[in-house]
Motif scaffolding. Structure first.
Motif, short mmCIF file in Angstrom:
data_model
loop_
_atom_site.label_atom_id
_atom_site.label_comp_id
_atom_site.label_asym_id
_atom_site.label_seq_id
_atom_site.Cartn_x
_atom_site.Cartn_y
_atom_site.Cartn_z
N THR A 73 5.48 5.73 -1.60
CA THR A 73 5.72 6.96 -0.83
C THR A 73 6.58 6.75 0.42
O THR A 73 7.18 7.71 0.91
N MET A 74 6.63 5.53 0.93
CA MET A 74 7.40 5.25 2.15
C MET A 74 8.56 4.32 1.83
O MET A 74 8.34 3.16 1.49
N TYR B 44 7.93 1.78 8.51
CA TYR B 44 7.09 0.59 8.60
C TYR B 44 7.07 0.03 10.02
O TYR B 44 6.04 -0.49 10.46
N GLU C 44 0.80 -1.22 0.00
CA GLU C 44 0.00 0.00 0.00
C GLU C 44 0.84 1.27 0.00
O GLU C 44 0.37 2.33 -0.44
N ASN C 45 2.10 1.18 0.46
CA ASN C 45 2.85 2.41 0.71
C ASN C 45 4.23 2.49 0.06
O ASN C 45 4.93 3.48 0.25
#
Length: 299
Positions: free
Chosen positions: A199-200, A206, A195-196
């Motif tokens: 961007t992450m 996390y 999901e990320n």
């Protein structure tokens, strides 16, 4: 398997390898790092050793099927003779991205950062897969009508069966954690990355999201995936970048931005550090937006 052990199809438009099947009876083919611009399937009929894949090491033995995607670095070091058969095919010959709904191999058999890049084969399964290899070789030896389409059909069945086996083995592995504590963390981590990852990019992000200390999450990740969390995140970014480079007409700058990199050149350096090739070179050699017209290869 056959009297002649190497069969190859070449793309008539550019002279590059489209499809290849060959037998091997020693480790000279794979005892050094491979970075091929095509998919590679290797069935080990006899032998054992250590596979180095994406800088991680895995022990393997006979009756093993390896599946490597383009430019994935791998090397097989055996303790003795290594006997088996290999299939190699280019995106131009068969694109797993475009046929994902048919075979479901992308993200399971190939491009799966969360599982080992190989499966163990029961004897019946190994014989079944080798039968399809023999059928493919039989077609390669002929000049029959629509030969390439027949080969693609056999390849699809091979990939579907191998994907089923891997899914079954994943289910067994998950059942091996009766308490379910680590399983829950691993599943939450996978969901968080999926999901990320655009961007992450930081492992600590996390850890915070999962309410774990960075060291605790690092231990779980290393134990379960045989990779660091940073490597896991990077691998997911690279897989998405490769998919975009192949399937779309987006510029490298656009792809970089969509993956969370404001600096195109930083992204290109990151991509090359992970794949040993630049994004543009990957697009040029793997094949930009080709394959839509079907099989284009011939002897």
């Amino acid at each position: 398997m056959l009297a002649q052990s190497v069969y190859t199809l070449v793309n008539r438009h550019n002279g590059n390898l489209s499809f290849k099947v060959f037998e091997f009876d020693n480790n000279s083919y794979f005892d050094h790092i491979q970075r091929n611009n095509y998919f590679t399937l290797i069935i080990i009929n006899s032998g054992e050793g250590v596979a180095t894949v994406d800088l991680s090491e895995y022990s393997f033995q006979e009756n093993t099927l390896f599946a490597f995607y383009p430019y994935q670095p791998f090397m097989l070091q055996s303790k003795g003779p290594l006997i088996g058969v290999a299939i190699m095919f280019h995106h131009d010959f068969f694109c797993i991205y475009r046929h994902h709904k048919e075979i479901a191999a992308n993200g399971i058999l190939f491009n799966n950062i969360y599982q080992r890049p190989f499966i163990y084969l029961e004897e019946d399964s190994r014989k079944t897969l080798l039968n399809f290899v023999n059928e493919i070789v039989g077609e390669l030896k002929t000049e029959g009508l629509r030969r390439d389409e027949v080969i693609v059909s056999y390849l699809k069945i091979f990939l579907v069966l191998a994907t089923r086996i891997k899914l079954e083995q994943q289910t067994v592995q998950l059942a091996g954690d009766p308490a379910g504590k680590q399983l829950l963390v691993i599943q939450n981590l996978r969901n968080a990355i999926e999901e990320n990852f655009r961007t992450m990019h930081s492992a600590s992000d996390y850890a915070g999201m999962l309410h774990l200390t960075p060291n605790s999450l690092a231990r779980i990740t290393k134990t379960h995936f045989n990779k660091t969390l940073s490597d896991l995140i990077a691998d997911r970014i690279i897989i998405e970048a490769k998919r975009e480079l192949y399937l779309t007409e987006k510029t490298i700058k656009e792809i970089a931005y969509e993956l969370g990199y404001d600096d195109e050149y930083y992204f290109s350096r990151f991509f090359k550090s992970k794949t040993d090739i630049s994004p543009q070179a990957y697009r040029d050699t793997v094949g930009f937006n080709r394959g839509a017209a079907g099989v284009v290869c011939a002897i």
